[in-house]
Design an enzyme around this catalytic site. Structure first.
Site, PDB file in Angstrom:
ATOM      1  N   GLY A  54       0.845  -1.196   0.000  1.00  0.00           N
ATOM      2  CA  GLY A  54       0.000   0.000   0.000  1.00  0.00           C
ATOM      3  C   GLY A  54       0.875   1.240   0.000  1.00  0.00           C
ATOM      4  O   GLY A  54       2.100   1.164   0.193  1.00  0.00           O
ATOM      5  N   LEU A  55       0.213   2.375  -0.176  1.00  0.00           N
ATOM      6  CA  LEU A  55       0.919   3.666  -0.213  1.00  0.00           C
ATOM      7  C   LEU A  55       1.681   3.918   1.084  1.00  0.00           C
ATOM      8  O   LEU A  55       1.350   3.349   2.128  1.00  0.00           O
ATOM      9  CB  LEU A  55      -0.090   4.799  -0.387  1.00  0.00           C
ATOM     10  CG  LEU A  55      -0.872   4.874  -1.690  1.00  0.00           C
ATOM     11  CD1 LEU A  55      -1.920   5.967  -1.590  1.00  0.00           C
ATOM     12  CD2 LEU A  55       0.073   5.126  -2.866  1.00  0.00           C
ATOM     13  N   SER A  56       2.655   4.792   1.018  1.00  0.00           N
ATOM     14  CA  SER A  56       3.312   5.265   2.227  1.00  0.00           C
ATOM     15  C   SER A  56       2.239   5.906   3.118  1.00  0.00           C
ATOM     16  O   SER A  56       1.357   6.617   2.627  1.00  0.00           O
ATOM     17  CB  SER A  56       4.369   6.313   1.837  1.00  0.00           C
ATOM     18  OG  SER A  56       4.982   6.818   2.993  1.00  0.00           O
ATOM     19  N   ALA A  57       2.271   5.605   4.407  1.00  0.00           N
ATOM     20  CA  ALA A  57       1.307   6.118   5.404  1.00  0.00           C
ATOM     21  C   ALA A  57      -0.076   5.487   5.277  1.00  0.00           C
ATOM     22  O   ALA A  57      -1.032   5.974   5.878  1.00  0.00           O
ATOM     23  CB  ALA A  57       1.200   7.643   5.364  1.00  0.00           C
ATOM     24  N   SER A  58      -0.182   4.404   4.497  1.00  0.00           N
ATOM     25  CA  SER A  58      -1.484   3.725   4.422  1.00  0.00           C
ATOM     26  C   SER A  58      -1.766   2.985   5.730  1.00  0.00           C
ATOM     27  O   SER A  58      -2.912   2.670   6.035  1.00  0.00           O
ATOM     28  CB  SER A  58      -1.527   2.760   3.234  1.00  0.00           C
ATOM     29  OG  SER A  58      -0.525   1.773   3.354  1.00  0.00           O
ATOM     30  N   GLY A  59      -0.699   2.677   6.475  1.00  0.00           N
ATOM     31  CA  GLY A  59      -0.899   1.990   7.758  1.00  0.00           C
ATOM     32  C   GLY A  59      -0.270   0.607   7.815  1.00  0.00           C
ATOM     33  O   GLY A  59      -0.521  -0.158   8.750  1.00  0.00           O
ATOM     34  N   LYS A  60       0.563   0.281   6.840  1.00  0.00           N
ATOM     35  CA  LYS A  60       1.175  -1.067   6.785  1.00  0.00           C
ATOM     36  C   LYS A  60       1.942  -1.402   8.070  1.00  0.00           C
ATOM     37  O   LYS A  60       1.727  -2.445   8.671  1.00  0.00           O
ATOM     38  CB  LYS A  60       2.139  -1.190   5.588  1.00  0.00           C
ATOM     39  CG  LYS A  60       1.491  -0.999   4.233  1.00  0.00           C
ATOM     40  CD  LYS A  60       2.484  -1.088   3.109  1.00  0.00           C
ATOM     41  CE  LYS A  60       3.571  -0.025   3.125  1.00  0.00           C
ATOM     42  NZ  LYS A  60       3.104   1.369   3.012  1.00  0.00           N
ATOM     43  N   SER A  61       2.856  -0.512   8.469  1.00  0.00           N
ATOM     44  CA  SER A  61       3.693  -0.797   9.648  1.00  0.00           C
ATOM     45  C   SER A  61       2.846  -0.860  10.915  1.00  0.00           C
ATOM     46  O   SER A  61       3.075  -1.704  11.780  1.00  0.00           O
ATOM     47  CB  SER A  61       4.770   0.267   9.821  1.00  0.00           C
ATOM     48  OG  SER A  61       5.633   0.222   8.725  1.00  0.00           O
ATOM     49  N   SER A  85       6.028  -1.774  -1.942  1.00  0.00           N
ATOM     50  CA  SER A  85       6.047  -2.731  -3.063  1.00  0.00           C
ATOM     51  C   SER A  85       5.005  -2.352  -4.118  1.00  0.00           C
ATOM     52  O   SER A  85       4.016  -3.069  -4.305  1.00  0.00           O
ATOM     53  CB  SER A  85       5.875  -4.171  -2.570  1.00  0.00           C
ATOM     54  OG  SER A  85       4.867  -4.322  -1.605  1.00  0.00           O
TER      55      SER A  85
END
Ligand code: ADP
Length: 202
Positions: A31-38, A105
């Site tokens: 997902g986009l940066s800041a989408s909440g993955k981490s 990715s």
């Protein structure tokens, strides 16, 4: 060369799985940066560990500064970055750990390469699309990266000046602008239970 050495094939994945009492797999968050993955990866890792399921997170902090510290952001290096992450995740999965990766990715081909590595090794691979409108991600901007990208300080920033290729058939699709972190974690965990990849969490 010594002739009295026997080559040990070692345990198979199934044998290892029987001993550890759990299956290994890779959960690939994209997902986009800041989408909440981490944020979701961290909460999911804690959730699984809490229920006695061995899980380990691979993210920019423990990969970019170690294994991949020789890589930059050229196209070739980005591909190599993802390839190495996929190989390492596969090893964790083979060791019967739940590997959770959180990397933008953005390219379908790279994610498909990661999937194929797992398919070839007969290890489960789940693509989780952490979906959020770019406007919401840009508003969150916890690391100030969108601001820098808008100012032209970061070339080829995904979602602003470089493409993000949405997953076509992710196993799990979470909407982090609508679901809370806990709800997203539950959605992923429920999928794992439904697929028989982890025991029922209770
Ligand atoms: P990424 O790893 O995709 O770059 P991060 O997890 O680092 O994203 O940052 C996402 C930011 O969005 C964090 O500051 C997080 O607290 C915030 N956030 C707000 N709501 C949510 C939500 N529902 N799910 C995930 N993150 C959220």
């Amino acid at each position: 060369m010594a002739t009295n050495i026997t080559w040990h094939a070692g345990l198979t994945h199934d044998e290892r799985s029987k001993i550890s009492g759990q299956k290994g797999l890779t959960i690939w968050l994209t997902g986009l940066s800041a989408s909440g993955k981490s944020t979701i990866a961290t909460a999911l890792e804690q959730h699984l560990l809490h229920y006695g399921i061995n899980a380990y997170r691979l993210d920019g902090d423990n990969v970019r500064f170690g294994l991949n510290k020789d890589l930059g952001f050229s196209e070739a290096d980005r591909n190599e970055n993802i390839r190495r992450i996929a190989e390492v995740a596969k090893l964790f999965a083979d060791s019967t750990t739940v590997a959770i990766t959180s990397f933008i990715s953005p390219y379908r081909a790279d994610r498909d390469t990661a999937r194929k590595l797992h398919d070839d090794a007969k290890l489960p691979f789940l693509e989780v699309y952490v979906d959020v409108p770019v406007e919401v991600a840009e508003q969150r901007d916890p690391k100030g990266l969108y601001k820098k990208a808008r100012a032209g300080l970061i070339p080829e920033f995904t979602g602003i000046s470089a493409p993000y290729e949405e997953p076509l058939k992710p196993e799990v699709h979470v909407h982090s602008d609508k679901a809370s972190v806990e709800e997203s974690v539950k959605q992923i965990a429920d999928y794992l239970v439904a697929q028989g990849l982890i025991k029922k969490l209770e």
